[in-house]
Write a protein that holds these residues in place. Structure first.
Motif, short mmCIF file in Angstrom:
data_model
loop_
_atom_site.label_atom_id
_atom_site.label_comp_id
_atom_site.label_asym_id
_atom_site.label_seq_id
_atom_site.Cartn_x
_atom_site.Cartn_y
_atom_site.Cartn_z
N PHE A 76 0.86 -1.19 0.00
CA PHE A 76 0.00 0.00 0.00
C PHE A 76 0.89 1.23 0.00
CE2 PHE A 76 -2.46 3.41 1.81
CZ PHE A 76 -3.75 3.20 1.36
N ASP A 77 0.68 2.14 -0.96
CA ASP A 77 1.48 3.36 -1.06
C ASP A 77 0.69 4.34 -1.93
OD1 ASP A 77 3.59 5.13 -0.77
OD2 ASP A 77 5.10 3.78 -1.58
N VAL A 78 1.28 5.48 -2.21
CA VAL A 78 0.65 6.46 -3.10
C VAL A 78 1.63 6.93 -4.15
CG1 VAL A 78 -0.98 7.27 -1.35
CG2 VAL A 78 1.18 8.48 -1.67
N ARG A 79 1.08 7.37 -5.28
CA ARG A 79 1.84 8.06 -6.33
C ARG A 79 1.26 9.46 -6.44
NH1 ARG A 79 1.51 2.96 -10.14
NH2 ARG A 79 -0.69 3.41 -9.91
N VAL A 80 2.11 10.41 -6.73
CA VAL A 80 1.66 11.79 -6.82
C VAL A 80 2.24 12.42 -8.08
CG1 VAL A 80 1.73 14.06 -5.70
CG2 VAL A 80 1.53 11.99 -4.31
N GLY A 81 1.45 13.21 -8.77
CA GLY A 81 1.91 13.98 -9.91
C GLY A 81 1.40 15.40 -9.79
N ALA A 82 2.16 16.34 -10.31
CA ALA A 82 1.74 17.75 -10.27
C ALA A 82 2.18 18.44 -11.54
CB ALA A 82 2.33 18.45 -9.05
N THR A 83 1.39 19.41 -11.96
CA THR A 83 1.73 20.23 -13.12
C THR A 83 1.12 21.61 -12.95
OG1 THR A 83 1.75 20.31 -15.54
CG2 THR A 83 -0.27 19.52 -14.52
N ALA A 84 1.81 22.58 -13.45
CA ALA A 84 1.27 23.94 -13.50
C ALA A 84 0.88 24.19 -14.94
CB ALA A 84 2.30 24.96 -13.02
N ALA A 85 -0.39 24.55 -15.15
CA ALA A 85 -0.88 24.70 -16.53
C ALA A 85 -2.11 25.58 -16.56
CB ALA A 85 -1.22 23.33 -17.09
N PRO A 86 -2.37 26.19 -17.69
CA PRO A 86 -3.62 26.94 -17.84
C PRO A 86 -4.80 25.98 -17.71
CG PRO A 86 -2.12 27.38 -19.67
CD PRO A 86 -1.55 26.24 -18.90
N SER A 87 -5.81 26.39 -16.95
CA SER A 87 -7.00 25.56 -16.74
C SER A 87 -8.23 26.43 -16.76
CB SER A 87 -6.91 24.84 -15.39
OG SER A 87 -5.80 23.98 -15.36
N ILE A 88 -9.33 25.85 -17.17
CA ILE A 88 -10.60 26.57 -17.16
C ILE A 88 -11.19 26.43 -15.76
CG2 ILE A 88 -12.93 26.69 -18.11
CD1 ILE A 88 -11.71 25.49 -20.70
N ILE A 89 -11.43 27.56 -15.11
CA ILE A 89 -11.95 27.58 -13.75
C ILE A 89 -13.38 28.10 -13.79
CG2 ILE A 89 -11.64 28.48 -11.42
CD1 ILE A 89 -9.31 26.74 -12.39
N SER A 90 -14.28 27.35 -13.19
CA SER A 90 -15.67 27.78 -13.08
C SER A 90 -15.84 28.51 -11.76
CB SER A 90 -16.60 26.56 -13.13
OG SER A 90 -17.91 26.95 -12.82
N GLN A 91 -16.24 29.76 -11.81
CA GLN A 91 -16.41 30.57 -10.60
C GLN A 91 -17.54 30.04 -9.73
OE1 GLN A 91 -14.09 32.75 -9.99
NE2 GLN A 91 -13.20 32.44 -12.00
N SER A 92 -18.56 29.45 -10.33
CA SER A 92 -19.72 29.00 -9.55
C SER A 92 -19.45 27.69 -8.82
CB SER A 92 -20.92 28.84 -10.47
OG SER A 92 -20.66 27.86 -11.45
N THR A 93 -18.50 26.91 -9.29
CA THR A 93 -18.28 25.60 -8.67
C THR A 93 -16.88 25.45 -8.08
OG1 THR A 93 -17.52 24.66 -10.74
CG2 THR A 93 -19.88 24.46 -10.26
N SER A 94 -16.00 26.39 -8.36
CA SER A 94 -14.59 26.29 -7.94
C SER A 94 -13.93 25.03 -8.49
CB SER A 94 -14.46 26.33 -6.42
OG SER A 94 -14.90 27.56 -5.93
N CYS A 95 -14.38 24.59 -9.63
CA CYS A 95 -13.80 23.42 -10.28
C CYS A 95 -12.82 23.86 -11.35
CB CYS A 95 -14.89 22.56 -10.92
SG CYS A 95 -15.96 21.77 -9.72
N ALA A 96 -11.95 22.95 -11.72
CA ALA A 96 -10.97 23.27 -12.75
C ALA A 96 -10.95 22.17 -13.79
CB ALA A 96 -9.59 23.41 -12.13
#
Length: 148
Positions: free
Chosen positions: A116-136
């Motif tokens: 049992f373990d975890v993998r993690v990934g990250a990236t900085a990129a332009p994303s569409i953000i919805s103001q009403s839902t705070s989703c990306a």
């Protein structure tokens, strides 16, 4: 409701393209563990692990957008971009890796399951953000080669 379901229904003008940092976490070994444990036990292990991972993301001022099985998707800088969003995401990722190792030891001790373990990934990129839902929504998932 998943973020992807709400983005399409957003009111025009409430979505913006922003530079954000996206972090993804996937639990390793959960499928094998699920075959070995009772449903109640796997539910407790996974819910506990994802709750602790969520707390880590939030402690680094990130926001979990979505859970999918044994994974989570988080964003840094969606509500208000900060210069240190990528740095906080990396620190959160390192803390998540440490938490995964700790959880792996606890799962081994309590259930006799190794792996049992975890993998993690990250990236900085332009994303569409919805103001009403705070989703990306990442603007280029299929093209992104910045995952680390």
């Amino acid at each position: 409701m998943p973020c992807s379901a709400t983005l399409g229904a957003a009111v025009p003008g409430t979505q913006t393209l922003k530079q954000v940092t996206i972090l993804f976490l996937d639990v390793v070994g959960s499928t094998t563990l699920a075959r070995q444990l009772d449903p109640e036990d796997i539910h407790a292990v996974m819910d506990g692990a994802l709750a602790r991972c969520t707390a880590i993301v939030e402690a680094h001022r990130g926001r979990v957008l979505q859970y999918a099985g044994d994974s989570l998707l988080a964003v840094f800088g969606a509500a208000e971009a900060q210069e240190d969003d990528p740095e906080r995401a990396v620190h959160a990722g390192l803390a998540l890796l440490a938490e995964g190792r700790l959880q792996g030891k606890q799962v081994k001790l309590r259930h006799g399951h190794d792996g049992f373990d975890v993998r993690v990934g990250a990236t900085a990129a332009p994303s569409i953000i919805s103001q009403s839902t705070s989703c990306a929504r990442h603007a280029g998932w299929a093209k992104s080669s910045a995952w680390t």
